[in-house]
Design a protein around this motif. Structure first.
Motif, mmCIF file in Angstrom:
data_model
loop_
_atom_site.group_PDB
_atom_site.id
_atom_site.type_symbol
_atom_site.label_atom_id
_atom_site.label_comp_id
_atom_site.label_asym_id
_atom_site.label_seq_id
_atom_site.Cartn_x
_atom_site.Cartn_y
_atom_site.Cartn_z
ATOM 1 N N VAL A 56 41.766 49.093 48.360
ATOM 2 C CA VAL A 56 41.886 48.093 47.463
ATOM 3 C C VAL A 56 41.025 48.579 46.396
ATOM 4 N N LEU A 57 41.850 48.237 44.913
ATOM 5 C CA LEU A 57 41.451 48.322 43.754
ATOM 6 C C LEU A 57 41.539 47.188 43.035
ATOM 7 N N VAL A 58 40.642 46.889 41.986
ATOM 8 C CA VAL A 58 40.805 45.973 41.236
ATOM 9 C C VAL A 58 40.497 46.360 39.850
ATOM 10 N N PRO A 59 40.925 45.571 38.880
ATOM 11 C CA PRO A 59 40.691 46.025 37.384
ATOM 12 C C PRO A 59 39.097 46.018 36.991
ATOM 13 N N LYS A 60 38.812 46.924 36.217
ATOM 14 C CA LYS A 60 37.306 47.191 35.589
ATOM 15 C C LYS A 60 37.117 45.964 35.048
ATOM 16 N N GLY A 61 36.036 45.488 35.369
ATOM 17 C CA GLY A 61 35.686 44.119 34.770
ATOM 18 C C GLY A 61 35.716 42.943 35.725
ATOM 19 N N ARG A 62 36.496 43.290 36.765
ATOM 20 C CA ARG A 62 36.807 42.207 37.736
ATOM 21 C C ARG A 62 36.571 42.508 39.146
ATOM 22 N N GLU A 63 35.301 43.518 39.153
ATOM 23 C CA GLU A 63 34.788 44.018 40.526
ATOM 24 C C GLU A 63 34.566 43.060 41.357
ATOM 25 N N GLU A 64 34.129 41.790 41.381
ATOM 26 C CA GLU A 64 33.771 40.801 42.262
ATOM 27 C C GLU A 64 34.958 40.356 42.932
ATOM 28 N N LEU A 65 36.058 40.539 42.347
ATOM 29 C CA LEU A 65 37.303 40.209 43.126
ATOM 30 C C LEU A 65 37.779 41.244 44.643
ATOM 31 N N VAL A 66 37.017 42.435 44.365
ATOM 32 C CA VAL A 66 37.458 43.211 45.498
ATOM 33 C C VAL A 66 37.393 42.708 46.884
ATOM 34 N N TYR A 67 36.436 41.989 47.459
ATOM 35 C CA TYR A 67 36.344 41.367 48.615
ATOM 36 C C TYR A 67 37.327 40.303 48.807
ATOM 37 N N PRO A 68 37.582 39.326 48.061
ATOM 38 C CA PRO A 68 38.709 38.057 48.193
ATOM 39 C C PRO A 68 39.883 38.825 48.103
ATOM 40 N N VAL A 69 40.397 39.906 47.316
ATOM 41 C CA VAL A 69 41.586 40.542 47.329
ATOM 42 C C VAL A 69 41.857 41.164 48.713
ATOM 43 N N PHE A 70 40.964 42.137 49.205
ATOM 44 C CA PHE A 70 40.852 42.602 50.549
ATOM 45 C C PHE A 70 40.880 41.506 51.730
ATOM 46 N N GLN A 71 40.202 40.392 51.773
ATOM 47 C CA GLN A 71 40.431 39.419 52.526
ATOM 48 C C GLN A 71 41.962 38.753 52.658
ATOM 49 N N GLN A 72 42.379 38.591 51.321
ATOM 50 C CA GLN A 72 43.573 38.000 51.367
ATOM 51 C C GLN A 72 45.006 39.094 51.840
ATOM 52 N N ALA A 73 44.645 40.363 51.504
ATOM 53 C CA ALA A 73 45.510 41.416 51.883
ATOM 54 C C ALA A 73 45.678 41.571 53.717
ATOM 55 N N LEU A 74 44.532 41.512 54.035
ATOM 56 C CA LEU A 74 44.401 41.399 55.814
ATOM 57 C C LEU A 74 45.009 40.122 56.081
ATOM 58 N N GLU A 75 44.837 38.820 55.689
ATOM 59 C CA GLU A 75 45.168 37.832 56.157
ATOM 60 C C GLU A 75 46.841 37.771 56.140
ATOM 61 N N VAL A 76 47.344 38.246 54.990
ATOM 62 C CA VAL A 76 48.664 38.294 54.724
ATOM 63 C C VAL A 76 49.307 39.530 55.607
ATOM 64 N N THR A 77 48.932 40.659 55.609
ATOM 65 C CA THR A 77 49.567 41.665 56.188
ATOM 66 C C THR A 77 49.664 41.615 57.992
ATOM 67 N N PHE A 78 48.580 41.092 58.282
ATOM 68 C CA PHE A 78 48.329 40.969 59.772
ATOM 69 C C PHE A 78 48.564 39.583 60.250
ATOM 70 N N GLY A 79 48.531 38.671 59.433
ATOM 71 C CA GLY A 79 48.693 37.264 59.977
ATOM 72 C C GLY A 79 47.330 36.418 60.625
ATOM 73 N N LEU A 80 46.120 37.116 59.939
ATOM 74 C CA LEU A 80 44.816 36.609 60.450
ATOM 75 C C LEU A 80 44.762 35.202 59.952
ATOM 76 N N LYS A 81 43.923 34.733 60.808
ATOM 77 C CA LYS A 81 43.292 33.290 60.506
ATOM 78 C C LYS A 81 41.759 33.614 60.725
ATOM 79 N N VAL A 82 40.853 33.617 59.652
ATOM 80 C CA VAL A 82 39.566 33.931 59.628
ATOM 81 C C VAL A 82 38.878 32.809 59.385
ATOM 82 N N ARG A 83 37.760 32.477 59.950
ATOM 83 C CA ARG A 83 36.954 31.412 59.701
ATOM 84 C C ARG A 83 35.783 31.580 60.211
ATOM 85 N N ARG A 84 34.588 30.878 59.397
ATOM 86 C CA ARG A 84 33.247 31.139 59.837
ATOM 87 C C ARG A 84 32.811 29.720 60.566
#
Length: 170
Positions: A56-84
């Motif tokens: 997972v790589l995000v553009p320079k200056g947008r580093e705070e997006l790396v975790y939400p992008v990773f979460q979305q990629a996992l959810e879409v790729t594996f059909g995950l439904k994650v909740r706290r």
């Protein structure tokens, strides 16, 4: 799935704006993406046992997006439904001693560092959350709740014995 042959095999690289791994099961990826621990994660359905490569790589200056992008990629790729959710569980609680942190003055170190070897957990200029994470993930292998109220960065040197967690509990 990954054949797991690169320099990151079995490990994960986390840097600003970047998360990368090779040859890891899905659970460590979920734990990393949601910034939690294995001991706070409940699988309601069995996860695939394959090993995977993640990048997972995000553009320079947008580093705070790396975790939400990773979460979305996992959810879409594996059909995950994650909740706290809140659950009752046995936990360890880290509390201040009778002097409420007087024995742990804020760090005066210029640089932060951490080591755990040769029977000691050593840290300089680290938040208490770092100690909580180490206790939870490496030693106690159970959730640890921080009730210290300590908010600065601290130095510590704590002895441990892998044969007995009691050394850390006194």
């Amino acid at each position: 799935p990954s054949t797991g042959s690169g320099p990151l095999f079995g490990g994960m690289l986390i840097a600003p704006g970047r998360i990368e791994s090779d040859g890891l099961p899905l659970l460590p990826a979920i734990v990393t993406a949601y910034r939690t621990s294995n001991y706070r994660t409940v699988e309601s359905v069995p996860l695939p046992k394959h090993l995977y490569k993640f990048k997972v790589l995000v553009p320079k200056g947008r580093e705070e997006l790396v975790y939400p992008v990773f979460q979305q990629a996992l959810e879409v790729t594996f059909g995950l439904k994650v909740r706290r959710e809140m659950r009752e569980a046995d936990v360890f609680v880290l509390r201040p001693g009778p002097e409420k942190g007087k024995g742990l003055p804020p760090s005066k170190a210029n640089e932060s560092s951490e080591r755990h070897d040769k029977g000691f957990l050593r840290a300089k200029k680290q938040p208490i959350k770092k100690l909580v994470d180490l206790l939870e993930g490496m030693f106690l292998r159970a959730p640890v709740v921080d009730e210290t109220g300590l908010t600065a960065e601290y130095d510590w040197e704590l002895p441990y014995n892998r044969a007995s967690n009691n050394v850390l509990l006194d």
